[in-house]
Design a protein around this motif. Structure first.
Motif, PDB file in Angstrom:
ATOM      1  N   LEU A   5       0.827  -1.206   0.000  1.00  0.00           N
ATOM      2  CA  LEU A   5       0.000   0.000   0.000  1.00  0.00           C
ATOM      3  C   LEU A   5       0.866   1.262   0.000  1.00  0.00           C
ATOM      4  CD1 LEU A   5      -2.902  -0.855   2.474  1.00  0.00           C
ATOM      5  CD2 LEU A   5      -3.106  -0.324   0.054  1.00  0.00           C
ATOM      6  N   THR A   6       1.912   1.262   0.795  1.00  0.00           N
ATOM      7  CA  THR A   6       2.817   2.404   0.849  1.00  0.00           C
ATOM      8  C   THR A   6       3.520   2.593  -0.487  1.00  0.00           C
ATOM      9  OG1 THR A   6       3.169   2.009   3.197  1.00  0.00           O
ATOM     10  CG2 THR A   6       4.781   3.397   2.078  1.00  0.00           C
ATOM     11  N   THR A   7       3.962   1.492  -1.111  1.00  0.00           N
ATOM     12  CA  THR A   7       4.652   1.569  -2.403  1.00  0.00           C
ATOM     13  C   THR A   7       3.737   2.156  -3.470  1.00  0.00           C
ATOM     14  OG1 THR A   7       5.983  -0.359  -1.824  1.00  0.00           O
ATOM     15  CG2 THR A   7       5.866   0.216  -4.155  1.00  0.00           C
ATOM     16  N   PHE A   8       2.499   1.648  -3.562  1.00  0.00           N
ATOM     17  CA  PHE A   8       1.574   2.149  -4.583  1.00  0.00           C
ATOM     18  C   PHE A   8       1.173   3.594  -4.306  1.00  0.00           C
ATOM     19  CE2 PHE A   8       0.435  -2.489  -5.209  1.00  0.00           C
ATOM     20  CZ  PHE A   8       1.192  -2.590  -6.371  1.00  0.00           C
ATOM     21  N   ALA A   9       1.000   3.958  -3.052  1.00  0.00           N
ATOM     22  CA  ALA A   9       0.658   5.334  -2.708  1.00  0.00           C
ATOM     23  C   ALA A   9       1.788   6.281  -3.090  1.00  0.00           C
ATOM     24  CB  ALA A   9       0.345   5.445  -1.218  1.00  0.00           C
ATOM     25  N   LEU A  10       3.016   5.893  -2.825  1.00  0.00           N
ATOM     26  CA  LEU A  10       4.158   6.737  -3.173  1.00  0.00           C
ATOM     27  C   LEU A  10       4.303   6.864  -4.681  1.00  0.00           C
ATOM     28  CD1 LEU A  10       6.574   8.362  -2.177  1.00  0.00           C
ATOM     29  CD2 LEU A  10       7.906   6.263  -2.194  1.00  0.00           C
ATOM     30  N   LEU A  11       4.153   5.754  -5.403  1.00  0.00           N
ATOM     31  CA  LEU A  11       4.222   5.816  -6.867  1.00  0.00           C
ATOM     32  C   LEU A  11       3.092   6.672  -7.433  1.00  0.00           C
ATOM     33  CD1 LEU A  11       5.202   2.179  -7.874  1.00  0.00           C
ATOM     34  CD2 LEU A  11       6.542   4.262  -8.206  1.00  0.00           C
ATOM     35  N   GLY A  12       1.891   6.508  -6.884  1.00  0.00           N
ATOM     36  CA  GLY A  12       0.765   7.328  -7.333  1.00  0.00           C
ATOM     37  C   GLY A  12       0.998   8.800  -7.068  1.00  0.00           C
ATOM     38  N   PHE A  13       1.547   9.123  -5.921  1.00  0.00           N
ATOM     39  CA  PHE A  13       1.850  10.511  -5.589  1.00  0.00           C
ATOM     40  C   PHE A  13       2.882  11.091  -6.557  1.00  0.00           C
ATOM     41  CE2 PHE A  13       4.570  13.523  -3.267  1.00  0.00           C
ATOM     42  CZ  PHE A  13       3.630  14.517  -2.993  1.00  0.00           C
ATOM     43  N   LEU A  14       3.952  10.344  -6.820  1.00  0.00           N
ATOM     44  CA  LEU A  14       4.994  10.826  -7.729  1.00  0.00           C
ATOM     45  C   LEU A  14       4.468  11.008  -9.150  1.00  0.00           C
ATOM     46  CD1 LEU A  14       8.054   8.788  -6.443  1.00  0.00           C
ATOM     47  CD2 LEU A  14       7.577  11.219  -6.104  1.00  0.00           C
ATOM     48  N   VAL A  15       3.650  10.065  -9.618  1.00  0.00           N
ATOM     49  CA  VAL A  15       3.065  10.193 -10.960  1.00  0.00           C
ATOM     50  C   VAL A  15       2.114  11.381 -10.991  1.00  0.00           C
ATOM     51  CG1 VAL A  15       1.494   9.063 -12.596  1.00  0.00           C
ATOM     52  CG2 VAL A  15       3.373   7.771 -11.584  1.00  0.00           C
ATOM     53  N   GLY A  16       1.326  11.558  -9.943  1.00  0.00           N
ATOM     54  CA  GLY A  16       0.413  12.703  -9.875  1.00  0.00           C
ATOM     55  C   GLY A  16       1.141  14.027  -9.880  1.00  0.00           C
ATOM     56  N   ILE A  17       2.195  14.135  -9.123  1.00  0.00           N
ATOM     57  CA  ILE A  17       2.979  15.382  -9.080  1.00  0.00           C
ATOM     58  C   ILE A  17       3.639  15.633 -10.435  1.00  0.00           C
ATOM     59  CG2 ILE A  17       5.071  16.425  -8.077  1.00  0.00           C
ATOM     60  CD1 ILE A  17       2.694  16.614  -6.254  1.00  0.00           C
ATOM     61  N   SER A  18       4.172  14.581 -11.071  1.00  0.00           N
ATOM     62  CA  SER A  18       4.819  14.775 -12.375  1.00  0.00           C
ATOM     63  C   SER A  18       3.785  15.169 -13.438  1.00  0.00           C
ATOM     64  CB  SER A  18       5.577  13.514 -12.799  1.00  0.00           C
ATOM     65  OG  SER A  18       4.670  12.463 -13.046  1.00  0.00           O
ATOM     66  N   TYR A  19       2.565  14.652 -13.334  1.00  0.00           N
ATOM     67  CA  TYR A  19       1.516  15.004 -14.282  1.00  0.00           C
ATOM     68  C   TYR A  19       1.092  16.478 -14.100  1.00  0.00           C
ATOM     69  CZ  TYR A  19      -2.974  15.088 -16.681  1.00  0.00           C
ATOM     70  OH  TYR A  19      -4.009  15.406 -17.507  1.00  0.00           O
ATOM     71  N   LEU A  20       0.972  16.914 -12.840  1.00  0.00           N
ATOM     72  CA  LEU A  20       0.561  18.279 -12.567  1.00  0.00           C
ATOM     73  C   LEU A  20       1.619  19.310 -12.915  1.00  0.00           C
ATOM     74  CD1 LEU A  20      -1.245  17.840  -9.127  1.00  0.00           C
ATOM     75  CD2 LEU A  20      -2.294  18.316 -11.353  1.00  0.00           C
ATOM     76  N   THR A  21       2.881  18.938 -12.899  1.00  0.00           N
ATOM     77  CA  THR A  21       3.971  19.914 -13.129  1.00  0.00           C
ATOM     78  C   THR A  21       4.616  19.759 -14.504  1.00  0.00           C
ATOM     79  OG1 THR A  21       5.578  18.418 -12.099  1.00  0.00           O
ATOM     80  CG2 THR A  21       4.500  20.027 -10.678  1.00  0.00           C
ATOM     81  N   ARG A  22       3.953  19.064 -15.428  1.00  0.00           N
ATOM     82  CA  ARG A  22       4.573  18.860 -16.752  1.00  0.00           C
ATOM     83  C   ARG A  22       4.610  20.102 -17.581  1.00  0.00           C
ATOM     84  NH1 ARG A  22       0.143  17.580 -20.635  1.00  0.00           N
ATOM     85  NH2 ARG A  22      -1.672  17.432 -19.306  1.00  0.00           N
TER      86      ARG A  22
END
Length: 65
Positions: free
Chosen positions: A48-65
């Protein structure tokens, strides 16, 4: 008659005291023992922690592209 000076008696007492005291387990050792005991819960939390961290990183990269 034994030749027992106060200093040698103190040294023997300290050695006996040291041998009677059991060192406490470290925090890491206790955590690892607990993790092995509760294997399923630990794995679930890890994934759960791994998927949450990956989701957060993908979300941040999508928002700041």
């Amino acid at each position: 008659m034994t030749n027992s000076t106060p200093e040698s008696t103190r040294t023997k007492d300290l050695e006996n005291l040291k041998s009677d005291v059991k060192p406490q387990d470290s925090y890491v050792k206790l955590a690892m023992r607990n993790m092995v005991k509760k294997r399923g819960t630990s794995l679930k939390h890890f994934f759960l922690t791994t998927f949450a961290l990956l989701g957060f990183l993908v979300g941040i990269s999508y928002l700041t592209r």
